[in-house]
Structures are given as C-alpha cells and as structure tokens.
Scaffold this motif. Structure first.
Motif, PDB file in Angstrom:
ATOM      1  N   GLN A   1      -3.654  -6.415  12.845  1.00  6.93           N
ATOM      2  CA  GLN A   1      -2.821  -5.338  12.329  1.00  6.93           C
ATOM      3  C   GLN A   1      -3.288  -4.966  10.933  1.00  6.93           C
ATOM      4  N   VAL A   2      -3.382  -3.678  10.671  1.00 12.02           N
ATOM      5  CA  VAL A   2      -3.818  -3.189   9.370  1.00 12.02           C
ATOM      6  C   VAL A   2      -2.602  -2.943   8.495  1.00 12.02           C
ATOM      7  N   GLU A   3      -2.694  -3.372   7.256  1.00 12.12           N
ATOM      8  CA  GLU A   3      -1.641  -3.086   6.289  1.00 12.12           C
ATOM      9  C   GLU A   3      -2.254  -2.344   5.120  1.00 12.12           C
ATOM     10  N   LEU A   4      -1.592  -1.257   4.720  1.00 10.50           N
ATOM     11  CA  LEU A   4      -2.040  -0.468   3.579  1.00 10.50           C
ATOM     12  C   LEU A   4      -0.934  -0.493   2.530  1.00 10.50           C
ATOM     13  N   VAL A   5      -1.298  -0.841   1.309  1.00  7.63           N
ATOM     14  CA  VAL A   5      -0.311  -0.951   0.238  1.00  7.63           C
ATOM     15  C   VAL A   5      -0.751  -0.097  -0.937  1.00  7.63           C
ATOM     16  N   GLU A   6       0.057   0.915  -1.247  1.00 10.52           N
ATOM     17  CA  GLU A   6      -0.247   1.803  -2.371  1.00 10.52           C
ATOM     18  C   GLU A   6       0.397   1.292  -3.660  1.00 10.52           C
ATOM     19  N   SER A   7      -0.212   1.643  -4.765  1.00  8.52           N
ATOM     20  CA  SER A   7       0.342   1.331  -6.079  1.00  8.52           C
ATOM     21  C   SER A   7      -0.195   2.351  -7.078  1.00  8.52           C
ATOM     22  N   GLY A   8       0.431   2.381  -8.255  1.00  4.99           N
ATOM     23  CA  GLY A   8      -0.069   3.232  -9.323  1.00  4.99           C
ATOM     24  C   GLY A   8       0.733   4.479  -9.586  1.00  4.99           C
TER      25      GLY A   8
END
Length: 125
Positions: A1-8
């Motif tokens: 499973q792919v997890e994408l985590v944004e920040s900024g």
C-alpha cells in the motif's frame, strides 16, 4: 500500500513563498507520475503540476502557476516538492499530492490512484 504524506503548508502574505513536500512510503511499482492538485471548498480538485518519477525528468504545469511554481523530485528520499513563489490569494487551497501509473502528462484526478491527506495553503492579501 502506498502512503503519501504532505507537509509545508501554512499562512503566507501575497508575494511570498512556500515549499510543500510529499513523502511517499510503501511499495508502488509502476509509478510514472507524481503530481500536485489543489481544491477549494465548493470547487473541483484541479491539477497544479506534475513530474515524471523515473528516468528522464519532465515537468508540466497548469497555466495558472507557470513561471511561479516549480515541481521537483528526490528519488533517494521518495519525496516530491512544490516550490511556490509569488503567491496570490487565489492560490489559497488545500494542496494534495498524488501518484499515477499513467504515461505522458495526466491532469485528471481520475488518472491518479493514490492521494495524500492534503495540506492547507492560505495566502492573505
């Protein structure tokens, strides 16, 4: 499973800059494009910028951000960045990172199978 985590994301005055990051984890064979989209309440999610994930690097942008935003990648860190300069109040939105197995320059949300949770960007006038 792919997890994408944004920040900024955050609050910035018009004319200012922000740099968004998207860290990808998990196995994602067949990733061809990583992209940024944005969405404001009551409107459809719109494409912002995309970048090839392997091999020859190419980028593409929505007309509304050309010359102001720059997308880049760090494959060693499995991270995609969006440098946003000369920000305008109309850039205010939740920004999402997304992954696509499509070739070429996909810009439709339906072309992307994995999405992050989003990060809020607010530009004050």
């Amino acid at each position: 499973q792919v997890e994408l985590v944004e920040s900024g994301g955050g609050l910035v005055q018009a004319g200012g800059s922000l740099r968004l990051s998207c860290a990808a984890s998990g196995r994602a064979p067949g990733t061809n494009i990583m992209a940024w989209f944005r969405q404001v309440p009551g409107k459809e999610r719109e494409f912002v910028a995309g970048i090839s994930w392997s091999g020859w690097i190419y980028t593409y942008y929505a007309d509304s951000v050309k010359g102001r935003f720059a997308i880049s990648r760090d494959n060693a860190e499995n991270t995609v960045y969006l440098q946003m300069n000369s920000l305008k109040p109309e850039d205010t939105a939740v920004y999402y990172c997304a992954r696509s197995a499509r070739l070429g320059r996909p810009t439709l949300g339906s072309d992307y199978g994995y999405w992050g949770q989003g990060t809020q960007v607010t530009v004050s006038s």
